[in-house]
Design a protein around this motif. Structure first.
Motif, PDB file in Angstrom:
ATOM      1  N   ARG A   6      28.016   9.334  45.996  1.00  0.00           N
ATOM      2  CA  ARG A   6      26.877  10.003  45.360  1.00  0.00           C
ATOM      3  C   ARG A   6      25.592   9.527  46.026  1.00  0.00           C
ATOM      4  N   PRO A   7      25.329   9.984  47.228  1.00  0.00           N
ATOM      5  CA  PRO A   7      24.169   9.463  47.954  1.00  0.00           C
ATOM      6  C   PRO A   7      22.852  10.073  47.477  1.00  0.00           C
ATOM      7  N   VAL A   8      21.773   9.439  47.885  1.00  0.00           N
ATOM      8  CA  VAL A   8      20.451  10.063  47.783  1.00  0.00           C
ATOM      9  C   VAL A   8      20.148  10.625  49.167  1.00  0.00           C
ATOM     10  N   ILE A   9      19.835  11.898  49.214  1.00  0.00           N
ATOM     11  CA  ILE A   9      19.478  12.522  50.486  1.00  0.00           C
ATOM     12  C   ILE A   9      18.007  12.901  50.420  1.00  0.00           C
ATOM     13  N   ALA A  10      17.220  12.293  51.289  1.00  0.00           N
ATOM     14  CA  ALA A  10      15.770  12.517  51.280  1.00  0.00           C
ATOM     15  C   ALA A  10      15.425  13.576  52.320  1.00  0.00           C
ATOM     16  N   PHE A  32      25.284  18.645  44.035  1.00  0.00           N
ATOM     17  CA  PHE A  32      24.272  17.627  43.740  1.00  0.00           C
ATOM     18  C   PHE A  32      23.092  18.296  43.035  1.00  0.00           C
ATOM     19  N   LEU A  33      22.171  17.480  42.535  1.00  0.00           N
ATOM     20  CA  LEU A  33      20.932  18.011  41.970  1.00  0.00           C
ATOM     21  C   LEU A  33      19.900  18.129  43.084  1.00  0.00           C
ATOM     22  N   ASN A  34      19.088  19.176  43.023  1.00  0.00           N
ATOM     23  CA  ASN A  34      17.963  19.247  43.961  1.00  0.00           C
ATOM     24  C   ASN A  34      16.678  19.001  43.189  1.00  0.00           C
ATOM     25  N   ILE A  35      15.919  18.056  43.665  1.00  0.00           N
ATOM     26  CA  ILE A  35      14.688  17.663  42.976  1.00  0.00           C
ATOM     27  C   ILE A  35      13.512  17.951  43.908  1.00  0.00           C
ATOM     28  N   ARG A  69       4.479  15.257  29.954  1.00  0.00           N
ATOM     29  CA  ARG A  69       5.924  15.284  30.140  1.00  0.00           C
ATOM     30  C   ARG A  69       6.209  16.361  31.177  1.00  0.00           C
ATOM     31  N   ILE A  70       6.619  15.912  32.363  1.00  0.00           N
ATOM     32  CA  ILE A  70       6.934  16.861  33.430  1.00  0.00           C
ATOM     33  C   ILE A  70       8.435  16.808  33.654  1.00  0.00           C
ATOM     34  N   GLU A  71       9.100  17.939  33.416  1.00  0.00           N
ATOM     35  CA  GLU A  71      10.559  17.962  33.572  1.00  0.00           C
ATOM     36  C   GLU A  71      10.950  18.939  34.671  1.00  0.00           C
ATOM     37  N   LEU A  72      11.851  18.511  35.516  1.00  0.00           N
ATOM     38  CA  LEU A  72      12.394  19.390  36.554  1.00  0.00           C
ATOM     39  C   LEU A  72      13.818  19.732  36.152  1.00  0.00           C
ATOM     40  N   ILE A  73      14.100  21.026  36.103  1.00  0.00           N
ATOM     41  CA  ILE A  73      15.452  21.450  35.753  1.00  0.00           C
ATOM     42  C   ILE A  73      16.054  22.128  36.979  1.00  0.00           C
ATOM     43  N   PRO A  74      16.954  21.406  37.671  1.00  0.00           N
ATOM     44  CA  PRO A  74      17.501  21.962  38.907  1.00  0.00           C
ATOM     45  C   PRO A  74      18.312  23.227  38.638  1.00  0.00           C
ATOM     46  N   THR A  75      18.077  24.272  39.414  1.00  0.00           N
ATOM     47  CA  THR A  75      18.898  25.485  39.368  1.00  0.00           C
ATOM     48  C   THR A  75      19.135  25.901  40.824  1.00  0.00           C
ATOM     49  N   PRO A  76      20.128  26.756  41.074  1.00  0.00           N
ATOM     50  CA  PRO A  76      20.376  27.176  42.461  1.00  0.00           C
ATOM     51  C   PRO A  76      19.174  27.892  43.075  1.00  0.00           C
ATOM     52  N   GLU A  77      18.312  28.478  42.238  1.00  0.00           N
ATOM     53  CA  GLU A  77      17.142  29.181  42.769  1.00  0.00           C
ATOM     54  C   GLU A  77      15.931  28.263  42.910  1.00  0.00           C
ATOM     55  N   GLY A  78      16.120  26.989  42.704  1.00  0.00           N
ATOM     56  CA  GLY A  78      14.995  26.057  42.768  1.00  0.00           C
ATOM     57  C   GLY A  78      14.810  25.407  41.411  1.00  0.00           C
ATOM     58  N   GLY A 125      22.010   8.774  41.905  1.00  0.00           N
ATOM     59  CA  GLY A 125      22.516   9.314  43.168  1.00  0.00           C
ATOM     60  C   GLY A 125      22.995  10.752  43.001  1.00  0.00           C
ATOM     61  N   GLY A 126      23.611  11.284  44.043  1.00  0.00           N
ATOM     62  CA  GLY A 126      24.044  12.672  43.975  1.00  0.00           C
ATOM     63  C   GLY A 126      22.863  13.623  43.906  1.00  0.00           C
ATOM     64  N   VAL A 127      21.788  13.286  44.633  1.00  0.00           N
ATOM     65  CA  VAL A 127      20.595  14.144  44.619  1.00  0.00           C
ATOM     66  C   VAL A 127      20.099  14.429  46.030  1.00  0.00           C
ATOM     67  N   ILE A 128      19.534  15.629  46.150  1.00  0.00           N
ATOM     68  CA  ILE A 128      18.782  15.976  47.340  1.00  0.00           C
ATOM     69  C   ILE A 128      17.331  15.980  46.867  1.00  0.00           C
ATOM     70  N   MET A 129      16.554  15.031  47.293  1.00  0.00           N
ATOM     71  CA  MET A 129      15.170  14.978  46.827  1.00  0.00           C
ATOM     72  C   MET A 129      14.252  15.350  47.963  1.00  0.00           C
ATOM     73  N   GLU A 130      13.377  16.339  47.714  1.00  0.00           N
ATOM     74  CA  GLU A 130      12.496  16.750  48.812  1.00  0.00           C
ATOM     75  C   GLU A 130      11.033  16.557  48.470  1.00  0.00           C
ATOM     76  N   GLY A 131      10.254  16.234  49.516  1.00  0.00           N
ATOM     77  CA  GLY A 131       8.834  15.993  49.301  1.00  0.00           C
ATOM     78  C   GLY A 131       8.146  15.584  50.586  1.00  0.00           C
ATOM     79  N   ARG A 132       7.279  14.578  50.478  1.00  0.00           N
ATOM     80  CA  ARG A 132       6.534  14.115  51.648  1.00  0.00           C
ATOM     81  C   ARG A 132       6.793  12.641  51.938  1.00  0.00           C
ATOM     82  N   ASP A 133       7.130  11.890  50.876  1.00  0.00           N
ATOM     83  CA  ASP A 133       7.240  10.428  51.008  1.00  0.00           C
ATOM     84  C   ASP A 133       8.571   9.920  50.467  1.00  0.00           C
TER      85      ASP A 133
END
Ligand code: DC
Length: 232
Positions: A6-10, A32-35, A69-78, A125-133
């Motif tokens: 269950r890696p973290v993929i940045a 995996f979850l996409n964040i 309270r900021i919640e991200l709910i991963p879905t296949p469309e983003g 783990g088990g996430v694809i996290m995308e961003g800048r940092d």
């Protein structure tokens, strides 16, 4: 792949490089979850606008963040994005928020709060996290770091196509190109956690690649994470 792996993929990179599309597709393929961490900065900047908080007041923005309270709910469309329980997913993609999110994100106090939240989101783990940092600051020990780039022209073309698809109307090319350029400049030159590839990131230039080709390259790296060490 080992089902217990269950890696973290940045995935980091500039606007328009295709991060969200790629992260969504990878998440689907891997279960995996996409964040999308940019959505958190966008949600905070929406709250700043609505509450009349100045985007150059770091301490006030951080206080606002602590009360949010900021919640991200991963879905296949983003990611669906909830701000204090309200769905703001569409609103935070508007141009005024795109611009103010980049301004809100320069403040160290704001970043500190965001990074803490993001570490919690990825802790299992088990996430694809995308961003800048993500590869440089949020998860410097991520099992795989990808820096996804593309030429300014291609990134502008992708933004134009997205706009046409979303609104049914063409956008002004020069305006889109100028907006991307300015946001890049701000994201890359800010003092705190500027957009930069981590030293151990795999750099993928998606300029001449299809979405499928980028996804396949990253999947190959995940199956063989030691490939990262083979980089010249
Ligand atoms: O990825 P995006 O376009 O939704 O991000 C919006 C802004 O948020 C972007 O201009 C810079 C900021 N951001 C950041 O500073 N760090 C992140 N990890 C993600 C986004």
């Amino acid at each position: 792949m080992d089902s217990r792996f269950r890696p973290v993929i940045a995935i980091d990179g500039p606007a328009g490089a295709g991060k969200s599309t790629i992260a969504g597709r990878l998440a689907e393929r891997l279960g995996f979850l996409n964040i999308e961490t940019g959505a958190m900065y966008r949600a905070l900047s929406l709250k700043a606008i609505e509450s009349g908080t100045a985007v150059d007041d770091g301490p006030a923005l951080a206080e606002l963040a602590r009360r949010s309270r900021i919640e991200l709910i991963p879905t296949p469309e983003g990611n669906r994005v909830l701000l204090d329980g309200a769905d703001v997913s569409a609103r935070i993609r508007q141009p005024d928020i795109t611009d103010s999110a980049s301004r809100v994100s320069v403040h160290p106090e704001v970043r500190e709060w965001m990074v803490a939240q993001q570490r919690e989101l990825g802790a299992q783990g088990g996430v694809i996290m995308e961003g800048r940092d993500i590869g440089t600051v949020v998860f410097p020990d991520a099992e795989l770091k990808v820096f996804l780039d593309a030429s300014p022209n291609v990134r502008t073309e992708r933004r134009l196509a997205q706009h046409q698809q979303k609104t049914g109307r063409p956008a002004e090319r020069d305006t889109v190109a100028a907006e991307l350029h300015e946001r890049d400049r701000r994201d890359r030159t800010r003092v705190n956690s500027p957009l930069v590839a981590a030293e151990d990131a795999m750099i993928i230039d998606s300029t001449g690649l299809s979405v499928d080709e980028v996804v396949e390259r990253i999947l190959a790296l995940i199956r063989r994470p030691s490939a990262a060490a083979e980089k010249p």
